[in-house]
Design a protein around this motif. Sequence first.
Motif, PDB file in Angstrom:
ATOM      1  N   ILE A   1       0.874  -1.166   0.000  1.00 22.94           N
ATOM      2  CA  ILE A   1       0.000   0.000   0.000  1.00 22.94           C
ATOM      3  C   ILE A   1       0.916   1.222   0.000  1.00 22.94           C
ATOM      4  N   VAL A   2       0.725   2.110  -0.927  1.00 19.53           N
ATOM      5  CA  VAL A   2       1.610   3.258  -1.078  1.00 19.53           C
ATOM      6  C   VAL A   2       1.399   4.234   0.079  1.00 19.53           C
ATOM      7  N   ASP A   3       2.491   4.643   0.708  1.00 16.89           N
ATOM      8  CA  ASP A   3       2.459   5.674   1.739  1.00 16.89           C
ATOM      9  C   ASP A   3       3.658   6.594   1.539  1.00 16.89           C
ATOM     10  N   ASP A   4       3.737   7.634   2.359  1.00 15.00           N
ATOM     11  CA  ASP A   4       4.805   8.622   2.182  1.00 15.00           C
ATOM     12  C   ASP A   4       6.186   8.010   2.400  1.00 15.00           C
ATOM     13  N   THR A   5       6.296   7.069   3.319  1.00 15.95           N
ATOM     14  CA  THR A   5       7.590   6.442   3.573  1.00 15.95           C
ATOM     15  C   THR A   5       8.071   5.696   2.340  1.00 15.95           C
ATOM     16  N   LEU A   6       7.181   4.937   1.724  1.00 15.15           N
ATOM     17  CA  LEU A   6       7.558   4.201   0.514  1.00 15.15           C
ATOM     18  C   LEU A   6       7.956   5.160  -0.600  1.00 15.15           C
ATOM     19  N   ILE A   7       7.185   6.214  -0.804  1.00 18.92           N
ATOM     20  CA  ILE A   7       7.484   7.182  -1.866  1.00 18.92           C
ATOM     21  C   ILE A   7       8.867   7.791  -1.667  1.00 18.92           C
ATOM     22  N   SER A   8       9.265   8.003  -0.421  1.00 15.29           N
ATOM     23  CA  SER A   8      10.557   8.625  -0.149  1.00 15.29           C
ATOM     24  C   SER A   8      11.728   7.680  -0.385  1.00 15.29           C
ATOM     25  N   LEU A   9      11.467   6.374  -0.475  1.00 21.59           N
ATOM     26  CA  LEU A   9      12.548   5.395  -0.549  1.00 21.59           C
ATOM     27  C   LEU A   9      12.635   4.631  -1.862  1.00 21.59           C
ATOM     28  N   ASP A  10      11.538   4.526  -2.588  1.00 23.15           N
ATOM     29  CA  ASP A  10      11.523   3.586  -3.713  1.00 23.15           C
ATOM     30  C   ASP A  10      10.634   4.117  -4.832  1.00 23.15           C
ATOM     31  N   PRO A  11      11.103   4.078  -6.084  1.00 20.15           N
ATOM     32  CA  PRO A  11      10.257   4.515  -7.202  1.00 20.15           C
ATOM     33  C   PRO A  11       9.161   3.518  -7.544  1.00 20.15           C
ATOM     34  N   PHE A  12       9.261   2.300  -7.028  1.00 17.24           N
ATOM     35  CA  PHE A  12       8.287   1.241  -7.306  1.00 17.24           C
ATOM     36  C   PHE A  12       7.124   1.396  -6.331  1.00 17.24           C
ATOM     37  N   THR A  13       6.060   2.081  -6.753  1.00 19.06           N
ATOM     38  CA  THR A  13       4.962   2.418  -5.844  1.00 19.06           C
ATOM     39  C   THR A  13       3.628   1.852  -6.329  1.00 19.06           C
ATOM     40  N   ASP A  14       3.010   2.485  -7.327  1.00 18.32           N
ATOM     41  CA  ASP A  14       1.657   2.097  -7.726  1.00 18.32           C
ATOM     42  C   ASP A  14       1.575   0.638  -8.154  1.00 18.32           C
ATOM     43  N   GLN A  15       2.638   0.104  -8.760  1.00 12.97           N
ATOM     44  CA  GLN A  15       2.600  -1.284  -9.178  1.00 12.97           C
ATOM     45  C   GLN A  15       2.459  -2.211  -7.971  1.00 12.97           C
ATOM     46  N   ARG A  16       2.963  -1.795  -6.827  1.00 12.61           N
ATOM     47  CA  ARG A  16       2.785  -2.603  -5.613  1.00 12.61           C
ATOM     48  C   ARG A  16       1.300  -2.744  -5.273  1.00 12.61           C
ATOM     49  N   GLU A  17       0.555  -1.657  -5.442  1.00 14.24           N
ATOM     50  CA  GLU A  17      -0.868  -1.735  -5.138  1.00 14.24           C
ATOM     51  C   GLU A  17      -1.605  -2.609  -6.141  1.00 14.24           C
ATOM     52  N   ARG A  18      -1.175  -2.600  -7.401  1.00 11.52           N
ATOM     53  CA  ARG A  18      -1.799  -3.496  -8.384  1.00 11.52           C
ATOM     54  C   ARG A  18      -1.500  -4.957  -8.040  1.00 11.52           C
ATOM     55  N   GLU A  19      -0.274  -5.247  -7.613  1.00 13.09           N
ATOM     56  CA  GLU A  19       0.045  -6.607  -7.194  1.00 13.09           C
ATOM     57  C   GLU A  19      -0.804  -7.015  -5.983  1.00 13.09           C
ATOM     58  N   TYR A  20      -0.912  -6.125  -5.018  1.00 16.62           N
ATOM     59  CA  TYR A  20      -1.678  -6.412  -3.806  1.00 16.62           C
ATOM     60  C   TYR A  20      -3.147  -6.691  -4.152  1.00 16.62           C
ATOM     61  N   ALA A  21      -3.729  -5.874  -5.018  1.00 16.60           N
ATOM     62  CA  ALA A  21      -5.122  -6.067  -5.399  1.00 16.60           C
ATOM     63  C   ALA A  21      -5.323  -7.407  -6.095  1.00 16.60           C
ATOM     64  N   PHE A  22      -4.393  -7.779  -6.979  1.00 19.86           N
ATOM     65  CA  PHE A  22      -4.547  -9.048  -7.684  1.00 19.86           C
ATOM     66  C   PHE A  22      -4.383 -10.233  -6.735  1.00 19.86           C
ATOM     67  N   LEU A  23      -3.335 -10.210  -5.922  1.00 19.86           N
ATOM     68  CA  LEU A  23      -3.078 -11.344  -5.033  1.00 19.86           C
ATOM     69  C   LEU A  23      -4.178 -11.508  -3.987  1.00 19.86           C
ATOM     70  N   GLY A  24      -4.829 -10.421  -3.625  1.00 16.48           N
ATOM     71  CA  GLY A  24      -5.908 -10.500  -2.655  1.00 16.48           C
ATOM     72  C   GLY A  24      -7.278 -10.721  -3.262  1.00 16.48           C
ATOM     73  N   GLY A  25      -7.372 -10.722  -4.600  1.00 18.89           N
ATOM     74  CA  GLY A  25      -8.666 -10.818  -5.265  1.00 18.89           C
ATOM     75  C   GLY A  25      -9.088 -12.234  -5.605  1.00 18.89           C
ATOM     76  N   ASP A  26     -10.272 -12.352  -6.190  1.00 18.63           N
ATOM     77  CA  ASP A  26     -10.854 -13.660  -6.513  1.00 18.63           C
ATOM     78  C   ASP A  26     -10.151 -14.348  -7.666  1.00 18.63           C
TER      79      ASP A  26
END
Length: 297
Positions: free
Chosen positions: A241-266
């Motif tokens: 889940i993207v937060d300010d800490t992640l944004i400050s440390l890593d350019p890999f952000t929104d794709q993490r949320e897409r992975e999370y949504a897929f892995l948690g979905g039906d």
Amino acid sequence: MSEPRQRRIWLVADDYGISPGVNRAICDLIGRGRINATSVMMVGPAIGRDDAAELLNAVAANPNAAIGLHATLTAPFAPLTMHYQPVNGGQFLPLGRKLRGTLLRRHDRHVIATELSAQIEAFTERFGRVPDYVDGHQHVQLFPQVRDAFLETVKAHAPKAWVRQCGRSVPLTRRLGNPKPLLLDALSAAFRTRASRAGIGFNPSFAGAYDFLRETDFDALMRSFLDGLSDGGLVMCHPGIVDDTLISLDPFTDQREREYAFLGGDRFPELLAAHHVSLAAAPPPAMGGAVLSHTEI
């Protein structure tokens, strides 16, 4: 016609400890049985005692899950050891400079081993046990100079742990076209040889590398990762889940949320079933890490 053989795989979420949002996503997926391992960054800003306790609680709900160390030697993180060199403004070197330096043999193996030992010791203190396995942030465990120090340190401090190699088991024609997986294939060959000589287990196959900075259909990517992955193989993922800490440390952000949504979905359980894949069960912690394979690819 006989039914296809069921394959058991490791689905490993990297970067636990990089930010609170990434931690929340990983704990949720482990507790729900959607992933079966996570790799912890002991140099991350979100790996305090409460963060470790939340992960241990998630694993208690899913005792098949493993907890590993995500050994980190690249910026923007800082070493745990006082005399680690080289550094850049108190941080590890950026990835490109680290790789070039190790290829040119400009680093000190003893200094690397001392830092890796400190990270394993920090993990053991925080979680009350040694890691089930050890891998590397940005695949540093595969780099020349690092790999020997890495394997020696694992052997000394977590002798029952397995380690991650990043070579694929797909035909050569499917390996062409993407330079990152090709580089990982090349670096992994020497790593596997050294791990075998040291008697350290490793995953027989690997998938999960892609261009993290491009918007990508993770459903299609996961199908490609599972296609041809051997029994006992490992798929790397980065849910969060993207937060300010992640944004400050890593350019890999929104794709993490897409992975999370897929892995948690039906759709994800349906995809596993269609490919005759299930998540591997970890051994009891008292037995140490699972020795997955000593087989060359």
